[in-house]
Motif scaffolding. Sequence first.
Motif, short mmCIF file in Angstrom:
data_model
loop_
_atom_site.label_atom_id
_atom_site.label_comp_id
_atom_site.label_asym_id
_atom_site.label_seq_id
_atom_site.Cartn_x
_atom_site.Cartn_y
_atom_site.Cartn_z
N ASP A 28 -0.16 2.23 32.70
CA ASP A 28 0.79 2.36 33.80
C ASP A 28 1.65 1.10 33.87
OD1 ASP A 28 -0.85 0.42 34.82
OD2 ASP A 28 -1.64 1.60 36.48
N ARG A 29 2.15 0.77 35.04
CA ARG A 29 3.12 -0.31 35.19
C ARG A 29 2.48 -1.65 35.54
NH1 ARG A 29 8.58 1.85 38.02
NH2 ARG A 29 9.98 1.23 36.35
N THR A 30 1.20 -1.81 35.31
CA THR A 30 0.53 -3.05 35.68
C THR A 30 1.20 -4.26 35.03
OG1 THR A 30 -1.59 -1.90 35.93
CG2 THR A 30 -1.67 -4.28 35.62
N ALA A 31 1.50 -4.18 33.74
CA ALA A 31 2.11 -5.31 33.03
C ALA A 31 3.49 -5.64 33.61
CB ALA A 31 2.20 -5.01 31.54
N ASP A 32 4.26 -4.62 33.97
CA ASP A 32 5.59 -4.86 34.56
C ASP A 32 5.46 -5.61 35.89
OD1 ASP A 32 6.74 -3.47 32.47
OD2 ASP A 32 6.75 -1.56 33.54
N GLU A 76 -1.80 -13.02 30.61
CA GLU A 76 -1.90 -12.41 29.28
C GLU A 76 -1.79 -10.91 29.44
OE1 GLU A 76 -4.49 -12.64 25.17
OE2 GLU A 76 -4.76 -14.12 26.76
N LEU A 77 -0.69 -10.36 28.95
CA LEU A 77 -0.39 -8.94 29.11
C LEU A 77 -0.64 -8.22 27.79
CD1 LEU A 77 2.96 -9.29 31.08
CD2 LEU A 77 0.63 -9.47 31.92
N GLY A 78 -1.26 -7.05 27.90
CA GLY A 78 -1.56 -6.30 26.68
C GLY A 78 -2.56 -7.02 25.81
N GLY A 79 -3.59 -7.58 26.42
CA GLY A 79 -4.60 -8.33 25.67
C GLY A 79 -5.27 -7.50 24.59
N SER A 80 -5.76 -8.17 23.59
CA SER A 80 -6.31 -7.48 22.41
C SER A 80 -7.76 -7.03 22.58
CB SER A 80 -6.21 -8.38 21.18
OG SER A 80 -6.96 -9.58 21.39
N ILE A 81 -8.43 -7.49 23.61
CA ILE A 81 -9.84 -7.13 23.78
C ILE A 81 -9.94 -5.70 24.27
CG2 ILE A 81 -11.99 -7.64 24.98
CD1 ILE A 81 -11.12 -10.52 25.21
N VAL A 136 -2.56 -1.15 43.21
CA VAL A 136 -2.91 -2.31 44.04
C VAL A 136 -1.98 -3.49 43.80
CG1 VAL A 136 -5.33 -1.60 44.04
CG2 VAL A 136 -4.58 -3.35 42.43
N MET A 137 -1.06 -3.40 42.85
CA MET A 137 -0.26 -4.56 42.47
C MET A 137 0.65 -5.09 43.58
SD MET A 137 -1.45 -5.54 39.69
CE MET A 137 -0.30 -6.90 39.51
N PRO A 138 1.33 -4.24 44.38
CA PRO A 138 2.14 -4.82 45.47
C PRO A 138 1.30 -5.68 46.41
CG PRO A 138 2.79 -2.56 45.10
CD PRO A 138 1.56 -2.79 44.26
N ASN A 139 0.13 -5.20 46.79
CA ASN A 139 -0.76 -5.97 47.67
C ASN A 139 -1.27 -7.21 46.96
OD1 ASN A 139 -2.57 -5.82 50.33
ND2 ASN A 139 -3.87 -6.47 48.65
N TYR A 140 -1.64 -7.07 45.69
CA TYR A 140 -2.18 -8.20 44.91
C TYR A 140 -1.16 -9.34 44.86
CZ TYR A 140 -3.98 -10.82 40.89
OH TYR A 140 -4.43 -11.82 40.06
N ILE A 141 0.09 -9.02 44.53
CA ILE A 141 1.12 -10.04 44.42
C ILE A 141 1.44 -10.64 45.79
CG2 ILE A 141 3.53 -10.47 43.79
CD1 ILE A 141 3.21 -8.26 41.67
N ASN A 169 -9.12 -9.87 36.14
CA ASN A 169 -8.97 -8.89 35.06
C ASN A 169 -8.31 -7.64 35.63
OD1 ASN A 169 -12.06 -10.12 34.20
ND2 ASN A 169 -10.42 -10.12 32.68
N LEU A 170 -7.33 -7.10 34.92
CA LEU A 170 -6.63 -5.91 35.40
C LEU A 170 -6.46 -4.88 34.29
CD1 LEU A 170 -3.80 -7.56 37.55
CD2 LEU A 170 -5.82 -6.38 38.41
N ARG A 171 -6.59 -3.64 34.70
CA ARG A 171 -6.29 -2.52 33.81
C ARG A 171 -5.92 -1.31 34.68
NH1 ARG A 171 -10.16 0.35 29.20
NH2 ARG A 171 -8.67 2.00 28.68
N ASP A 172 -4.76 -0.72 34.41
CA ASP A 172 -4.29 0.44 35.17
C ASP A 172 -4.43 0.20 36.67
OD1 ASP A 172 -3.59 1.86 32.90
OD2 ASP A 172 -5.55 2.79 32.70
N ALA A 173 -3.88 -0.92 37.12
CA ALA A 173 -4.03 -1.34 38.52
C ALA A 173 -2.72 -1.25 39.28
CB ALA A 173 -4.58 -2.76 38.58
N GLU A 174 -1.81 -0.41 38.84
CA GLU A 174 -0.48 -0.31 39.44
C GLU A 174 -0.54 -0.10 40.95
OE1 GLU A 174 3.62 2.35 38.87
OE2 GLU A 174 1.78 2.89 37.80
#
Length: 520
Positions: free
Chosen positions: A166-170, A189-194, A133-138, A126-131
């Motif tokens: 932020d840029r998490t979805a990108d 799933e980007l921009g989830g409705s929950i 950490v994203m380089p390391n995550y990927i 699950n991710l939210r506003d995680a820009e």
Amino acid sequence: MLLRFRVRRSRLQRLGAAGSRIGVVLLFLVAIRHLYQGGKLSSADANFRAVKASAQSLSTIQDSAGLRECFALLADRKDAGSDLCIRANNFLSRLHAAGLNIPLPPGGNVFERHGICAGACFIATNLRDAEQVMPNYIYHLLLTVGLLTHYGNPAFVSVYESGSKDRTADWLQVLGDVLDALSVPHRLELGGSIQREKGEDRIHFLARVRSAALVPLFEQCNATGQFCAPSNDKSNSSGRIIFLNDVLFSAADIMRLLQYPADLVCGLDLGMAAEPDMTEQEHHATVAAYLHAKWLMPQHLAIQFTRLSLLSKWWRKYHHKRKPLLREFGPLFFYDKWVARDISGRMFTNRSPYVVYQPSVDRVTAGRPVRVHCCWNGLAIINAEPFVRKVLGFREHREGECAASECSLLCDDMWRLGYDNMVMDPNVRVTYDLAGVNKLFHAFSSELPLGAPGLVYIPFRQEEVRDVMSLPKHDDISRESSNPDGHRTREVDCCDLKKGANMVEFRDPGVCHTSVVTLN
């Protein structure tokens, strides 16, 4: 009278001139700050565009098996000189330049590779506003997937992202391009409705988003024959779930935890201490380090300054309100103590040795894995069988239960259902930000997370797996008894989350007490 007026007017003119000069200086400083921030944003944009272009280049490659082999070789820090591997390495280099990355430890080939997912590996996040950490995550997720799939462990990646500003979805779109190139099935799933509804308890909301990340798990059996409930002729075909929080981790962390044939296995998540958890001495040391580094105050003077009784309360308030400013100067603490329980059912502590049960204390301080009653700690690997059998899921507490987290309740349910092989390896150490990385890896002077206070780090050895799995599941029976139904029960520390609250106030009277959990 006229003379006094002229003097006053002269003073006002001088003050006005001085004020104008100060104003000009302030405007200049503000302009410099904006230019600096703009430069950082421009650099971040350029780095992201470079990563995205490199990912799109990989997505044109037709040799997905060869590309997976390249990532596996790079995960083992082996030379990979083919054109294909050079392109893969170029992508990883661009990721490394784009943000914070945990170093890869040496000796990655010590791990068993084949069959470690007991069917297949389902990676959920699950991710939210995680820009941040994203380089390391990927970076490390792709190395993990390369290792798993190249060595015959089918993998599926599921990410549920919602509410990011932020840029998490990108960044996740970049991940999707490379997973396509690797022919690794996934659902991002980007921009989830929950979204958290007004008045909704935090744990109810977290249970919903965690469950959303697992939705594709229940579709795989019919689609691929993976992640199925075991039948009479197949005792263990259900696979394993690798559940990641928005932490900074290494591919080696995941591979190390997968070596344990446990129903749940985790490491330690370590982060910078929050002010309320600090002792007075730790608080003084943190503020003194801040004054020395940022205000250039001599260290001995900074220490004396923070101990002035008239300023002590003011400093604590300042510290509490300005946590981001002081974060990097404080001690490194264990984070997930609300969830983690040692094998006696007692709560972990912020400070080493983190566990309370004495035989576990001796093992953890020596860097040896232990059995636990529960853990999550930012990265957990779970037996998928009870999920695909539809007997286990994330939930909030029921009436009469401890008002615990969705992860704590998951552990309690697993014990009740008989999925009670739970292990913690203290050598797997994840963290949350640059401050934590600097502490763990000694400001990148080490490739190993040697900075965990009070703990020895030991390289992985297969004999340690056999040893910890031979320990009794009920190592401490002093807090166990039988109920009228003949089931065993265990006293487990409970710290209730107040209705409507987001965080547990551990210091409030009556918040922490003992609950009773049924064992299989």
